[in-house]
Enzyme design. Structure first.
Site, PDB file in Angstrom:
ATOM      1  N   HIS A   1       0.834  -1.224   0.000  1.00 50.30           N
ATOM      2  CA  HIS A   1       0.000   0.000   0.000  1.00 50.30           C
ATOM      3  C   HIS A   1       0.863   1.266   0.000  1.00 50.30           C
ATOM      4  O   HIS A   1       0.514   2.266   0.620  1.00 50.30           O
ATOM      5  CB  HIS A   1      -0.927   0.045   1.222  1.00 50.30           C
ATOM      6  CG  HIS A   1      -1.921  -1.072   1.279  1.00 50.30           C
ATOM      7  ND1 HIS A   1      -3.190  -0.959   0.788  1.00 50.30           N
ATOM      8  CD2 HIS A   1      -1.823  -2.336   1.771  1.00 50.30           C
ATOM      9  CE1 HIS A   1      -3.842  -2.093   0.981  1.00 50.30           C
ATOM     10  NE2 HIS A   1      -3.034  -2.947   1.567  1.00 50.30           N
TER      11      HIS A   1
ATOM     12  N   ASN B   1     -10.552  -2.419   2.657  1.00 51.97           N
ATOM     13  CA  ASN B   1     -10.259  -2.480   1.221  1.00 51.97           C
ATOM     14  C   ASN B   1     -11.510  -2.141   0.424  1.00 51.97           C
ATOM     15  O   ASN B   1     -12.596  -2.061   0.997  1.00 51.97           O
ATOM     16  CB  ASN B   1      -9.807  -3.897   0.835  1.00 51.97           C
ATOM     17  CG  ASN B   1      -8.325  -4.144   1.101  1.00 51.97           C
ATOM     18  OD1 ASN B   1      -7.574  -3.225   1.399  1.00 51.97           O
ATOM     19  ND2 ASN B   1      -7.911  -5.392   0.997  1.00 51.97           N
TER      20      ASN B   1
END
Ligand code: HDE
Length: 688
Positions: free
Chosen positions: A76, A149
């Site tokens: 990420h 997510n």
């Protein structure tokens, strides 16, 4: 005069370098606050001589610069953040003591970061990838982080497999590529040997991973959490947030071209809209269920490769999440924000999901290495906004100045030092965890294909074609035939037709034997919530329309189109062969937002072509203009064209259909531009 600036020539520069000084500017200083007299020349022994070590101003500036970077996130790494708030509209007081979920009308400040997973921090915004969607709620009872997510399930069931998954998807260690792409051998090798990932594979090969805008994705907390009431009773909860603008994705060819045209496509759009006073908004919802209900589910809700179908447990909307302010400083806020799923507030608790349990350790650990000190919690973006007091002291970069001689508890020397509080403090659910320990996985985690099949049968025809084609694209980049075949054998279990379509696309002469599922695949009904097209909104709101003009374009047509599009809630950008102004047919000038070669139609949701006959003909010889139109058509967008643009339509092989309208028919254009022309797709590309 306020703006007047005095220009000084500097000793030793021969007068060719100038420094501007301005009485209205604050003086430039060193970190020690010493005013700097010259920020252009280092201290030298003489004009041709060496630089002196004594120049503490030079050394301070360069030393700080040398250390400007911190380690990027292990995963990420590339992300975009914004401030906003969460407003509760429906109290969950029956289930929880958490004030953020019980105080209706209260606006809790939030900071949210949306990220890709596989690429480094300098990669592009739009690879095929899951988006991380983390939210820090600065509640009155402490910080609560949902680190979620845009997809409700995950690849693996146990945290111990996470480093392997990430090593497999990231660039291959011997060659250092591919960057931000799952289309390579190591990823599919790992996946083909990990049947539990099949449900997630369906999601990532769908258009869910090709977001049109960060404002058009869903968010999911993924794991089950618990809500705890005052008596300690617990209810399971899953968190969902759904975009107000509806779900929308780009088509694959468009996605690939966006990455080249604007690697910052997502963050730029969010920056632009927030700067213009628009917001990004989601409705925030929960799924609530008891242990007794969970016991009847045909899967284990503690298994993060499963979702709870909305038909089984409906979503209850309890509030709204709004992002309305771009950060002042990207590094200080978006880069330094540290999310930890272990950040909970009283009234919320963890479940025994083994993936979540591993995450509870990982995030604090990774922040220590990334931000370098246990005091990262003191960085303004990470600090709670409610009062806090503890006995933790010292460490690298201690920013606070705790007073007094007492830094321990219990103590009798400091009557106002902080104390634990049984009534308002954090309490964990009381559970009997009796059982046999071991490196085990519950048998109820063993069904890896049923929900993958449910996802597949819930998709519309174009979406199924996109999934099959994405699999063909990805697997065609895999050099090892046995890995491709192993994947096809899994797909055959999910759905025979899917397996066959991918096998055909890969040119497999013989179908491999289907994989052997550990448990029989259950028959499931389609779920409407799983399709993107089914959950898209036919609207132009929040979208962007590009109008291609040139010298001689009809100003009235441009103005009327612009008005109609803006009235429908979209932004308009004027594109022309050159930046600056174009001179319209009525001799008025029109400011241009983007130069044609640098502003392809992939930047827009729909396009209009307003051209004089001469300009239309001239642009037929301009590849960027032909591509502008050809791509808009190929990406299933609405095209409005006036008479002068007809030649360009022809040069771009545009066939007439419901999405190709007359530039004067604003109503038809707004309707066509509010969706993609799915029926056109078969005529423009071959899908698996
Ligand atoms: Fe993460 N994950 N993760 N993850 N994750 C990180 O923390 C980890 C997982 C998610 O914008 C890391 O600060 C493990 C699921 C987001 O800053 C690290 C496991 C979900 C972000 C980490 C998972 C997520 C991260 C790397 C398997 C969705 C970005 C850098 C058990 C529910 C947050 C960092 C941001 C970041 C570990 C799986 C979401 C290494 C061990 C499942 C949104 O701590």
């Amino acid at each position: 005069m306020k703006k007047a600036q005095k220009q000084d020539s500097h000793p030793g520069t021969g007068g060719e370098l100038h420094q501007q000084t301005n009485a209205d500017h604050p003086p430039l200083t060193t970190q020690q606050g010493v005013v700097i007299s010259d920020n252009q020349n280092s201290l030298r022994a003489h004009p041709q001589g060496p630089t002196l070590l004594e120049d503490f101003i030079l050394r301070e500036k360069i030393t700080h610069f040398d250390h400007e970077r911190i380690p990027e996130r292990v995963v990420h790494a590339r992300g975009t953040g914004a401030h906003g708030f969460f407003e509760l509209t429906h109290s969950l007081e029956q289930y929880t003591t958490a004030k953020v979920l019980t105080e209706v009308g209260v606006k809790t400040p939030v900071f949210s970061r949306i990220s890709t997973v596989a690429g480094g921090s300098g990669s592009s915004d739009t690879p095929r990838d899951v988006r991380g969607f983390a939210i820090k709620f600065y509640t009155s009872q402490g910080n609560w982080d949902i680190v979620g997510n845009n997809v409700p399930v995950f690849f693996i069931q146990d945290a111990i497999k996470f480093p392997d998954l990430i090593h497999a998807v990231k660039m291959e260690p011997d060659r250092g590529f591919p960057q931000a792409a799952s289309a390579h051998d190591t990823f599919w090798d790992f996946i083909s040997l990990t049947p539990e990932s099949m449900h997630m594979v369906m999601w990532i090969m769908s258009d869910r991973t090709l977001a049109r805008s960060l404002r058009m994705i869903e968010g999911f907390g993924v794991h089950s959490f618990r809500l705890l009431d005052a008596a300690g009773h617990s209810t399971f909860v899953k968190f969902h947030w759904r975009p107000k603008l509806g779900l929308q994705s780009t088509v694959w060819d468009e996605t690939v071209k966006i990455a080249g045209a604007d690697p910052d496509f997502h963050r730029r759009e969010l920056f632009d809209v927030l700067s213009a006073g628009e917001v990004a908004e989601w409705e925030f919802a929960v799924q609530l269920f008891t242990q007794a209900e969970a016991d009847k589910f045909p899967f284990n809700h503690l298994d993060a490769t499963k979702l709870i179908p909305e038909e089984l447990v409906p979503l209850q909307v309890i509030g709204r999440l709004v992002l309305d302010r771009w950060p002042d400083n990207f590094f200080a806020e978006t880069e330094q924000v540290a999310f930890c799923p272990s950040h909970l507030v009283p009234g919320i608790d963890f479940s025994n999901d083994p993936l979540l349990q591993g995450r509870l350790f990982s995030y604090l650990d990774t922040q220590l290495s990334r931000l370098g000190t246990v005091n990262f919690e003191q960085i303004p973006i990470n600090a709670p906004k409610c009062p806090f007091a503890h006995q933790q002291r010292d460490g690298h970069m201690q920013m606070a100045k705790p007073a007094g001689r007492v830094a321990y508890e219990p103590n009798s020397l400091s009557p106002d030092s902080p104390r634990a509080d049984r009534t308002t403090g954090f309490v964990s659910v009381a559970l009997d965890e009796g059982g046999e320990r071991g490196r085990v996985r519950a048998a109820s985690f063993a069904d890896h294909y049923s929900q993958a099949r449910q996802f597949w049968i819930s998709q519309s025809e174009p979406e199924q074609a996109h999934i099959a084609s994405a699999l063909v694209f990805e697997l065609s980049k895999v050099a090892h035939p046995h890995v491709r075949e192993a994947m096809v054998s899994h797909l055959l279990v999910i759905d025979e037709v899917l397996g066959q379509r991918v096998a055909d696309g890969l040119g497999l002469e013989e179908l491999p034997a289907p994989a052997t599922p550990a448990q029989p695949v259950q028959s499931m009904l389609p779920s409407a919530a799983l399709s993107i097209i089914g959950n898209a909104k036919d609207t132009l709101e929040g979208r962007c329309v590009g109008i291609l003009v040139a010298d001689g374009s009809d100003g009235k047509t441009v103005a009327a189109l612009k008005k109609a599009v803006q009235a429908a809630g979209a932004r308009v950008k004027i594109v022309a062969p050159r930046i600056g102004d174009v001179v319209l047919a009525n001799d008025k000038r029109l400011a241009v937002d983007g130069q044609l070669a640098g502003t392809p139609s992939v930047m827009f949701d729909a396009v209009a072509l307003v051209l004089s006959e001469d300009a239309g003909k001239a642009l037929c010889r301009e590849a960027a203009a032909v591509d502008f139109v050809r791509d808009a058509f190929g990406h299933l967008k609405a095209i409005a064209a006036d008479a002068g643009a007809k030649a360009l339509l022809k040069a771009a092989s545009v066939k007439s259909d419901a999405g190709v309208v007359d530039a004067d028919d604003h109503q038809a254009f707004v309707v066509a531009a509010s969706t993609r022309q799915w029926v056109r797709e078969k005529s423009v590309r071959t899908l698996a």
